[in-house]
Design a protein around this motif. Structure first.
Motif, PDB file in Angstrom:
ATOM      1  N   GLN A  49      45.236  42.281  51.698  1.00 50.56           N
ATOM      2  CA  GLN A  49      45.558  40.909  51.323  1.00 50.56           C
ATOM      3  C   GLN A  49      45.534  40.005  52.560  1.00 50.56           C
ATOM      4  O   GLN A  49      45.698  40.466  53.688  1.00 50.56           O
ATOM      5  CB  GLN A  49      46.926  40.838  50.660  1.00 50.56           C
ATOM      6  N   SER A  64      44.921  37.010  47.566  1.00 52.56           N
ATOM      7  CA  SER A  64      44.068  38.140  47.219  1.00 52.56           C
ATOM      8  C   SER A  64      42.594  37.742  47.366  1.00 52.56           C
ATOM      9  O   SER A  64      42.132  36.833  46.668  1.00 52.56           O
ATOM     10  CB  SER A  64      44.322  38.586  45.782  1.00 52.56           C
ATOM     11  N   VAL A  66      40.113  39.400  46.340  1.00 49.26           N
ATOM     12  CA  VAL A  66      39.426  39.803  45.115  1.00 49.26           C
ATOM     13  C   VAL A  66      39.674  38.788  44.002  1.00 49.26           C
ATOM     14  O   VAL A  66      38.741  38.298  43.356  1.00 49.26           O
ATOM     15  CB  VAL A  66      39.875  41.212  44.676  1.00 49.26           C
ATOM     16  N   LYS A  67      40.937  38.439  43.773  1.00 53.98           N
ATOM     17  CA  LYS A  67      41.279  37.485  42.714  1.00 53.98           C
ATOM     18  C   LYS A  67      41.072  36.038  43.153  1.00 53.98           C
ATOM     19  O   LYS A  67      41.030  35.130  42.324  1.00 53.98           O
ATOM     20  CB  LYS A  67      42.725  37.689  42.280  1.00 53.98           C
ATOM     21  N   ARG A  68      40.988  35.845  44.470  1.00 51.54           N
ATOM     22  CA  ARG A  68      40.810  34.516  45.068  1.00 51.54           C
ATOM     23  C   ARG A  68      41.896  33.537  44.624  1.00 51.54           C
ATOM     24  O   ARG A  68      41.631  32.416  44.233  1.00 51.54           O
ATOM     25  CB  ARG A  68      39.410  33.966  44.771  1.00 51.54           C
ATOM     26  N   ARG A  69      43.109  34.016  44.747  1.00 51.12           N
ATOM     27  CA  ARG A  69      44.257  33.160  44.471  1.00 51.12           C
ATOM     28  C   ARG A  69      45.484  33.760  45.156  1.00 51.12           C
ATOM     29  O   ARG A  69      45.486  34.935  45.569  1.00 51.12           O
ATOM     30  CB  ARG A  69      44.508  33.027  42.979  1.00 51.12           C
ATOM     31  N   VAL A  71      48.821  35.507  45.244  1.00 48.41           N
ATOM     32  CA  VAL A  71      49.416  36.478  44.326  1.00 48.41           C
ATOM     33  C   VAL A  71      50.890  36.730  44.623  1.00 48.41           C
ATOM     34  O   VAL A  71      51.583  37.367  43.828  1.00 48.41           O
ATOM     35  CB  VAL A  71      48.637  37.814  44.367  1.00 48.41           C
TER      36      VAL A  71
END
Length: 340
Positions: A49, A64, A66-69, A71
């Motif tokens: 992260q 994140s 991967v999630k692009r936000r 978390v």
């Protein structure tokens, strides 16, 4: 004011000449909104992260890739500054300059597990796994502290007599290197925390440091340049023109690239084989701290744009790009520093 403008134009001219035949480029792959107002201090990678200290809101944002936000968020931390990461123990250390403490954070659940008091307002942190030691600088007090994380106690405070800006550990020589901005030196401390050597620079305002342990090269961000030094004796080998305000360096030994960030929002890629700047990318975001993920080959650059908090994600493309069907993984890059 004319001096900096002329130097900037000269740098752009030199850079444009040097990249005519180069193939490496930086590509902006995303610009993501972050909560709150701009005002970030440092960014690092921990447990996959992106960890960002946010003194403006007294928070630490966990982003994140991967999630692009965002978390997770650590709230109610007083003026969070530097970050050090111990991935093996799943711990992240965060300097809290507003309360003279070091927060010990669990990188699995992002909970603060301990607060370690220190004498002076902490700024830059460095975790050295070889010695199991946490080093802490204080720009206000001009000191370096040693923290024993096992017992959660500050065990020593060293008066540097100068302004510390960045720190790294040279495993081969078992020495800690500290850039001292106001006296134009790099100080080397041994295992007993004594200054045993000083590299005096023919340049002003040294800040960011990066070390190539294999080639024994020490890179130092100074005013309008990045110096290349012999890591064993401090002698200058060469210098590479850079924008004024460049003070954060990230080394990727696998691709032979050095990334440099300046406060004006530009990111510079330096080809170490050529000894020259390969590409400069203006991001339109004002910030100065970057983190690098050597596995994904991505750079993370938090800052502000038009009063909004942003995170820019970059990656190199061109000669350093690996085909998607390549089966052989690249080795990870060397440890990095990021600091204003």
């Amino acid at each position: 004011m004319a001096g900096p403008v002329i130097m900037r134009k000269l740098f752009v001219f030199i850079l444009s000449c040097s990249i005519l035949a180069s193939a490496t480029r930086l590509k902006q792959v995303a610009m993501v909104d972050l909560p709150g107002n701009p005002g970030f201090n440092e960014v690092a990678l921990a447990n996959g992260q992106v960890v960002i200290t946010h003194p403006e809101t007294n928070t630490v944002e966990i982003f994140s890739p991967v999630k692009r936000r965002v978390v997770a968020r650590i709230s109610q931390v007083d003026n969070p500054r530097g970050i050090a990461v111990d991935d093996a123990a799943e711990r992240v250390y965060i300097a809290l300059a507003g309360s003279n403490r070091i927060a010990v954070v669990n990188s699995k659940n992002w909970q603060v597990e301990q607060l370690v008091p220190v004498r002076n307002a902490p700024e830059k942190l460095l975790w050295v796994p070889e010695t199991k030691t946490l080093f802490v600088t204080s720009t206000r007090a001009r000191t370096l502290s040693i923290v024993d994380t096992h017992i959660g106690t500050e065990t020593a405070v060293i008066d540097l007599g100068a302004l510390p800006k960045d720190i790294l550990y040279d495993v081969s020589r078992q020495q800690l290197l500290v850039s001292l901005q106001d006296i134009n030196e790099i100080a080397a401390l041994d295992g007993s925390n004594r200054i045993v050597d000083r590299f005096r620079l023919s340049a002003s305002e040294p800040t960011g440091l990066a070390l190539d342990p294999g080639r024994r090269r020490l890179y130092v961000a100074v005013r309008y340049a990045v110096l290349v030094l012999n890591a064993d004796n401090g002698s200058e080998i060469s210098r590479i023109p850079a924008p004024g305000g460049t003070d954060t360096l990230i080394l990727d030994t696998s691709d032979n690239l050095l990334y440099a960030a300046a406060g004006d929002g530009s990111i510079l890629a330096i080809d170490l084989a050529k000894g020259a700047a390969d590409h400069e990318l203006p991001t339109d975001v004002k910030g100065y701290s970057i983190a690098y993920d050597p596995t994904r080959k991505q750079l993370f650059f938090p800052g502000g744009r038009e009063g909004r908090a942003k995170l820019v994600i970059l990656r190199p493309v061109g000669m350093t790009e690996t085909p998607q069907n390549a089966a052989t993984p690249r080795p990870q890059g060397a440890p990095q520093t990021a600091q204003k």
